[in-house]
Scaffold this active site. Sequence first.
Site, short mmCIF file in Angstrom:
data_model
loop_
_atom_site.label_atom_id
_atom_site.label_comp_id
_atom_site.label_asym_id
_atom_site.label_seq_id
_atom_site.Cartn_x
_atom_site.Cartn_y
_atom_site.Cartn_z
N HIS A 1 0.80 -1.23 0.00
CA HIS A 1 0.00 0.00 0.00
C HIS A 1 0.83 1.28 0.00
O HIS A 1 0.28 2.36 -0.14
CB HIS A 1 -0.97 0.03 1.19
CG HIS A 1 -0.30 0.34 2.50
ND1 HIS A 1 0.40 -0.59 3.20
CD2 HIS A 1 -0.21 1.49 3.20
CE1 HIS A 1 0.89 -0.04 4.29
NE2 HIS A 1 0.54 1.22 4.32
C1 UD1 Z 1 -2.37 5.37 5.78
C2 UD1 Z 1 -1.12 5.87 6.53
C3 UD1 Z 1 -0.08 4.77 6.52
C4 UD1 Z 1 -0.65 3.47 7.08
C5 UD1 Z 1 -1.89 3.10 6.28
C6 UD1 Z 1 -2.52 1.82 6.78
C7 UD1 Z 1 -0.71 8.30 6.28
C8 UD1 Z 1 0.12 9.33 5.62
N1 UD1 Z 1 -0.53 7.02 5.86
O1 UD1 Z 1 -1.99 5.15 4.43
O2 UD1 Z 1 1.01 5.16 7.34
O3 UD1 Z 1 0.32 2.45 6.96
O4 UD1 Z 1 -2.83 4.18 6.38
O5 UD1 Z 1 -3.52 1.39 5.89
O6 UD1 Z 1 -1.51 8.62 7.15
N2 UD1 Z 1 -8.99 4.71 0.69
C9 UD1 Z 1 -10.23 4.18 0.48
N3 UD1 Z 1 -10.96 3.80 1.56
C10 UD1 Z 1 -10.50 3.92 2.85
C11 UD1 Z 1 -9.23 4.49 3.04
C12 UD1 Z 1 -8.49 4.87 1.96
O7 UD1 Z 1 -10.69 4.03 -0.64
O8 UD1 Z 1 -11.21 3.54 3.79
C13 UD1 Z 1 -8.17 5.06 -0.49
C14 UD1 Z 1 -8.37 6.46 -0.99
O9 UD1 Z 1 -8.22 6.45 -2.36
C15 UD1 Z 1 -7.23 7.21 -0.37
C16 UD1 Z 1 -6.11 6.15 -0.40
O10 UD1 Z 1 -6.79 4.93 -0.17
O11 UD1 Z 1 -6.91 8.35 -1.05
C17 UD1 Z 1 -5.07 6.34 0.64
O12 UD1 Z 1 -5.64 6.48 1.94
P1 UD1 Z 1 -4.89 7.33 3.06
O13 UD1 Z 1 -5.60 7.23 4.35
O14 UD1 Z 1 -4.65 8.70 2.55
O15 UD1 Z 1 -3.47 6.64 3.17
P2 UD1 Z 1 -3.07 5.10 3.27
O16 UD1 Z 1 -2.33 4.72 2.04
O17 UD1 Z 1 -4.23 4.25 3.70
#
Ligand code: UD1
Length: 353
Positions: A204
């Site tokens: 991820h």
């Molecule tokens: C975040 C944390 C990372 C952690 C990870 C665990 C930061 C900078 N990063 O990364 O340290 O290891 O969580 O999973 O805070 N999305 C969905 N549904 C959700 C959540 C996310 O579709 O419920 C998608 C969206 O497109 C979003 C992308 O995933 O833009 C990234 O989500 P985000 O929370 O920004 O960062 P993670 O990669 O999950």
Amino acid sequence: MSKPLQICSVVGARPQFVKLGPVAAAIQGSNAQHVTVHTGQHYDVNMSKGLFDDLNLPIPQFNLEAGSGSHAEQTATIMTGLESLWIAERPDWVLVYGDTNSTLAASLVASKLQIRVAHVESGLRSFNKAMPEEINRIVADHLSDVLFAPSDEAVSNLSREGLGDRTYLVGDVMIDVCLGALELAKSRPTPELPGGDYLVATLHRPYNTDDPARLAGIIEALAASPIPVLLPAHPRLMAAAQRHGITLRRGSLVVSEPWPYTQLMQAVAAARAVVTDSGGLQKEAYTLGVPCTTVRSETEWIETLGDEWNVLCFEPESIVGRALRKPPTTQRKSYYGNGDAAQRMVDVLLSID
Ligand code: UD1
């Protein structure tokens, strides 16, 4: 009679929900009061609600519903929500967990409101500021009043940054959870696992998912594995693959939605090996005695690298070969405590005036 201590936990992303469990249980067993705020950073059912159900976690009293966005947007939305909440109802302590944007936002807001902050999983460093998490954890550590370090290495990192006097070595709360999850799994449906050897893979990190050529290389390598590769796919990976036109369901890859935590631990415990870019999974694999190959060029959990229980492998074409290396036979050490980190943290908070 004095007022009970008010502790407010801020969680928002999947690994933080996992860490919340033992902390909430330890606070419940004390005379302190616990309020939980879910920032809404993760919102999909199997990234959030499903995990709360799976691990019997306390339902958060507040949900800021921040959702996704750029780093600034997401952090700012969480900050604004927390500020109004804490102006209305001021806790004695704010507990922040790990290194996400939710951690950064909460530590900034609490410290500016002069509410004491304690950082769970403090002192980890990848020494790679291209990772947003490295920035988040450095800021959170420097703003926090109490730093709960999971390992000796974390303590050394904090001392080097002049933070030794607020550091408490308590062990790693993930160890509390990982050991408990296998017990809990006995009362959960058994996951469908391949009969023979298989790998469990998770991906991820933006540097693995967001560059089309790199993601294509990793997926191609995993798809060519001689044994099945179970890939419970994070939404960031799903979205990136779709954006870049990369098919995930091919060759040896068995793609699914993200699993409940107890199912992940069961699958890892029975796997030949793990391939991951997650921080937590490296340690969970180590704890469960399963070799891990980390698709990164550095790790915060350097203790796991001893005797090749964990190896770093950034080159996509070498991942599967490394993952299928001969498993180590050496004893693993308890670098991360004995599963009582949460209780030790709560004891520290209760002991401070
Ligand atoms: C975040 C944390 C990372 C952690 C990870 C665990 C930061 C900078 N990063 O990364 O340290 O290891 O969580 O999973 O805070 N999305 C969905 N549904 C959700 C959540 C996310 O579709 O419920 C998608 C969206 O497109 C979003 C992308 O995933 O833009 C990234 O989500 P985000 O929370 O920004 O960062 P993670 O990669 O999950």
